[in-house]
Design an enzyme around this catalytic site. Structure first.
Site, short mmCIF file in Angstrom:
data_model
loop_
_atom_site.label_atom_id
_atom_site.label_comp_id
_atom_site.label_asym_id
_atom_site.label_seq_id
_atom_site.Cartn_x
_atom_site.Cartn_y
_atom_site.Cartn_z
CB SER A 108 -0.90 0.02 1.25
OG SER A 108 -1.56 1.26 1.36
CE1 TYR A 114 -4.10 -1.82 5.01
CE2 TYR A 114 -3.36 0.41 4.45
CZ TYR A 114 -3.78 -0.85 4.06
OH TYR A 114 -3.89 -1.15 2.73
#
Length: 255
Positions: free
Chosen positions: A150, A163
């Site tokens: 990501s 995250y």
């Protein structure tokens, strides 16, 4: 001779029941690969497999919760049993739960670590010996691991601390594994998507979900197929080419 670059190859894609995983499975099937679709939702896996078959490809549904080591190993073994080999592993399964450290439940952090990190390790550990064998026996003379990271690994933002931690760790793990497997002709790559319009947003709590949707509403987000295109590009390169890392942002994205 087939003009499909992945003809005869077998790919295993985790998180393949929807979003980036399903789009990647369809892309690899179009390139000629037989695809093992791994996720927990059997009904959704069957839908994706049926769509691939209708388009002339070949895919099998492998229901498994790969946060459990034995189930991850079993998913790899079922792929081998049903498709005969393993040339490409796409570690796409993941979850994004955003909340501040003050307001989150530790169980949400545990869920992200379990799926974004532990599951990736389980499936990779089970797959690596078979990828090495595939690289030594395949006409392509290479095999691939593609880990879906990501842009959050590069730009940590409020409410995304854990995250971002999981995705930063994924990048570090991938680089170390890449160096370990160089001599085995197994390429290891990371694709880092920015804002993508997927159902990951639906996993957020109410306030955070609404904020994320407002953020996406201000731009044309990536589609899952855009990320699948990046993965397809990576694994169809000739053996001499290794695309180790690719950052793919939405054109309007500022972070």
């Amino acid at each position: 001779m087939s003009d499909q670059p992945l003809d005869g190859a077998v790919a295993l894609v985790t998180g393949a029941s929807s979003g980036i995983g399903a789009a990647t499975a369809r892309r690899l099937a179009r390139e000629g690969a037989a695809v093992a679709l791994v996720a927990r939702r059997r009904d959704r896996l069957r839908e994706v497999a049926s769509g691939i078959a209708a388009a002339g490809g070949h895919a099998v549904a492998v229901e498994a919760d790969i946060t459990e080591p034995d189930r991850a190993e079993g998913a790899v073994q079922e792929t081998l049993d049903r498709l005969g080999r393993l040339d490409i592993l796409v570690n796409n399964a993941g979850i994004r739960l955003l909340s501040s450290a003050l307001h989150t439940a530790v169980e949400e952090w545990d869920r992200m670590v379990a799926l974004n990190v532990a599951a990736l390790l389980h499936i990779t550990h089970a797959a690596v010996p078979h990828l090495i064998y595939a690289a030594s026996t395949s006409p392509r003379q290479t095999a691939d691991v593609v880990n879906v990271g990501s842009a959050a690994a590069r730009a940590a933002r409020p409410s995304s601390s854990v995250y971002s931690l999981t995705k930063s760790g994924l990048s570090a793990f991938s680089e170390s594994l890449r160096r370990e497997l160089l001599g085995e002709r197994v390429r290891v790559s990371v694709v880092e998507p920015g804002a993508v319009d997927t159902e990951l947003v639906d996993h957020l709590n109410g306030t955070t979900r609404d904020a994320a949707r407002r953020q996406l509403a201000g731009m044309e987000a990536l589609r899952p197929e855009d990320v699948a295109d990046a993965i397809g590009y990576i694994v169809t390169r000739e053996r001499r080419v290794a695309v180790s890392q690719m950052l793919v942002r939405a054109g309007d994205q500022t972070w």
